[in-house]
Scaffold this active site. Structure first.
Site, PDB file in Angstrom:
ATOM      1  N   ARG A 117     -10.409  -0.302  14.948  1.00 13.76           N
ATOM      2  CA  ARG A 117     -10.207   0.328  13.645  1.00 13.76           C
ATOM      3  C   ARG A 117     -11.057  -0.472  12.656  1.00 13.76           C
ATOM      4  NH1 ARG A 117      -4.153   1.015  11.250  1.00 13.76           N
ATOM      5  NH2 ARG A 117      -4.908  -0.703   9.977  1.00 13.76           N
ATOM      6  N   TYR A 126      15.146  30.814   7.796  1.00 11.78           N
ATOM      7  CA  TYR A 126      14.066  31.617   8.360  1.00 11.78           C
ATOM      8  C   TYR A 126      14.122  31.644   9.894  1.00 11.78           C
ATOM      9  CZ  TYR A 126      11.665  31.365   3.811  1.00 11.78           C
ATOM     10  OH  TYR A 126      11.319  31.457   2.497  1.00 11.78           O
ATOM     11  N   MET A 130      10.562  25.297   2.324  1.00  8.55           N
ATOM     12  CA  MET A 130       9.737  24.515   1.401  1.00  8.55           C
ATOM     13  C   MET A 130      10.580  23.728   0.407  1.00  8.55           C
ATOM     14  SD  MET A 130       6.707  25.790  -1.150  1.00  8.55           S
ATOM     15  CE  MET A 130       5.772  26.597   0.136  1.00  8.55           C
ATOM     16  N   LYS A 169       0.835  -1.206   0.000  1.00  5.16           N
ATOM     17  CA  LYS A 169       0.000   0.000   0.000  1.00  5.16           C
ATOM     18  C   LYS A 169       0.872   1.260   0.000  1.00  5.16           C
ATOM     19  CE  LYS A 169      -0.191  -0.085   5.066  1.00  5.16           C
ATOM     20  NZ  LYS A 169      -1.017  -0.379   6.249  1.00  5.16           N
TER      21      LYS A 169
HETATM   22  C1  LIG Z   1      -0.300  -1.423   6.950  1.00  2.41           C
HETATM   23  C2  LIG Z   1      -0.920  -2.678   7.400  1.00  2.41           C
HETATM   24  C3  LIG Z   1      -0.160  -3.852   7.531  1.00  2.41           C
HETATM   25  C4  LIG Z   1       1.342  -3.866   7.462  1.00  2.41           C
HETATM   26  O1  LIG Z   1       1.842  -3.251   8.625  1.00  2.41           O
HETATM   27  P1  LIG Z   1       3.413  -3.185   8.908  1.00  2.41           P
HETATM   28  O2  LIG Z   1       3.520  -2.653  10.279  1.00  2.41           O
HETATM   29  O3  LIG Z   1       3.959  -2.236   7.886  1.00  2.41           O
HETATM   30  O4  LIG Z   1       3.940  -4.531   8.737  1.00  2.41           O
HETATM   31  C5  LIG Z   1      -0.826  -5.039   7.797  1.00  2.41           C
HETATM   32  N1  LIG Z   1      -2.161  -5.059   7.947  1.00  2.41           N
HETATM   33  C6  LIG Z   1      -2.917  -3.939   7.863  1.00  2.41           C
HETATM   34  C7  LIG Z   1      -4.374  -4.030   8.058  1.00  2.41           C
HETATM   35  C8  LIG Z   1      -2.330  -2.710   7.610  1.00  2.41           C
HETATM   36  O5  LIG Z   1      -3.081  -1.609   7.560  1.00  2.41           O
END
Ligand SMILES: *Cc1c(COP(=O)(O)O)cnc(C)c1O
Length: 391
Positions: A147, A279, A327, A49
């Site tokens: 979550r 800055y 920036m 991802k």
């Molecule tokens: C991002 C994620 C992972 C991987 O997590 P890492 O800590 O990068 O290994 C696995 N499962 C879910 C649901 C995630 O959101």
């Protein structure tokens, strides 16, 4: 004002073809994947991802597959469809789905989807009816992260609905999964509690007839440290890119960091003691010194919080950024060491050549390396080295 001596090396030694680049070592990604896959000796869903954690979605995907990954995991459907469009054929799961998701597109592309709730399952079933395809579904159970996933109260209803849809041929439940809150603290009591809830939830699902589903719970930290969380498949992300989720440095973890972030100095100058740098003049050298200007800033994902804190390898030593990150640029104070326009500096990398690591940067700016590698971008150019997954 005293006459400043003109230090040697203040004119360019070379051009700027690599002004700012993120170098990604594909062989490191493949090697990390192979090491974890061998350690767990069961299927591994590699998480790619967020543009492969900032390493590039497709190159990262091809490298983890070269390293033996069995499946790919992404957050959103667009990421999965991009993998399919590029010709990736292994199982791909997209788990972060909301109302109105284009499940017909997911089904057409043979993308597996995760479901949190009965209303989500109903949308998937509707798409399955509409397309005449069986949806490959993972059911998400909330075991304590609050979550994704159905709560223990909602889980039996979701399981029952999924079992009916499976009996009708509309879905095939291929996964049962959850996510840990404290995997990076391997002795934390919530882990055993979440494992217990997960076992109860998956047993309930199996008893309801969902017997072909793989159970998966372990992220990177759990894949490294918690064998009792491995179940039927592991789901690591960050460790594949060589970053230790437990906060260790590469030498301890045995992982190979894949990302090096570097740039070239575009200007150097001698300045007297006491000048104000960048800055707000938050940095003022105590002695006459050489400043080097580096052409990357917070628009490129170098955190503004790195000013006066994060280390950069320049002219043979690590030096904290001098003053605020702007920036587009920041300044380094290299003292009397020789440096010239065009010389390389390294923000973070594997650490083997004296450069800081992403973990060092994370500590310096009070964040996690995940955030650093996924944010670096902007005007950095990405360059790949190694051959894993390259056709
Ligand atoms: C991002 C994620 C992972 C991987 O997590 P890492 O800590 O990068 O290994 C696995 N499962 C879910 C649901 C995630 O959101």
């Amino acid at each position: 004002m005293t006459q400043l001596e003109q230090a040697p090396g203040q004119v360019p030694r070379r051009g700027l073809e690599n002004r700012a680049e993120v170098v990604v070592d594909l062989d490191a990604i493949a090697a990390n994947t192979a090491a974890l896959r061998e350690r767990v000796a069961r299927p591994l869903m590699a998480v790619v991802k967020a543009d492969g954690y900032g390493h590039g979605l497709l190159p990262a995907a091809r490298a983890v597959l070269a390293g033996g990954a069995d499946a790919l995991g992404v957050a959103v459907l667009e990421e999965a469809l991009a993998l399919r469009a590029a010709g990736v054929t292994v199982p791909v799961l997209a788990w972060l789905n909301g109302p109105g998701e284009d499940y017909a597109a997911a089904l057409a592309a043979d993308v597996e989807v995760s479901v949190n709730a009965e209303w989500g399952l109903a949308e998937v079933v509707a798409a399955a009816r509409g397309t005449g395809r069986t949806a490959r579904v993972h059911l998400s159970t909330d075991t304590g992260l609050s979550r994704e996933g159905a709560t223990p109260a909602d889980w039996p209803g979701l399981v029952a609905a999924a079992a009916r849809a499976q009996a009708d041929g509309e879905v095939a439940v291929v996964g049962l999964w959850s996510h840990l809150a404290y995997a990076d603290a391997p002795t934390h009591p919530t882990i055993a509690a979440q494992v217990r809830v997960f076992e109860e939830a998956t047993t309930l699902a199996r008893d309801a007839g969902l017997t072909d589903a793989r159970r998966h719970l372990a992220n990177s930290a759990a894949t490294i440290a918690l064998p009792n969380t491995w179940f039927d498949m592991v789901r690591p992300g960050v460790a594949l890119y060589g970053l230790d989720p437990l906060g260790g440095e590469p030498a301890q973890s045995g992982l190979r960091p894949a990302m090096t972030v570097q740039a070239r100095v575009i200007l150097t100058k001698r300045v007297p003691a006491g000048v104000g740098v960048s800055y707000g003049h938050t940095y003022q050298p105590a002695r006459e010194t050489t400043l080097a200007l580096v052409p990357v800033g917070y628009a490129d994902g170098v955190p503004r919080a790195a000013g006066n804190r994060a280390p950069v390898l320049a002219a043979g030593a690590q030096r904290p950024i001098a003053g605020r990150v702007c920036m587009d640029q920041f300044v380094l104070d290299v003292g009397d060491d020789p440096i010239a326009p065009g010389d390389p500096v390294v923000l973070w990398g594997p650490g083997a050549a004296g450069e800081p690591t992403a973990q060092q940067w994370a500590d310096a700016v009070d964040t996690i390396h995940y955030e650093l590698v996924t944010q670096v971008g902007g005007r950095f150019r990405r360059r790949y080295v190694g051959t894993a997954g390259v056709r």
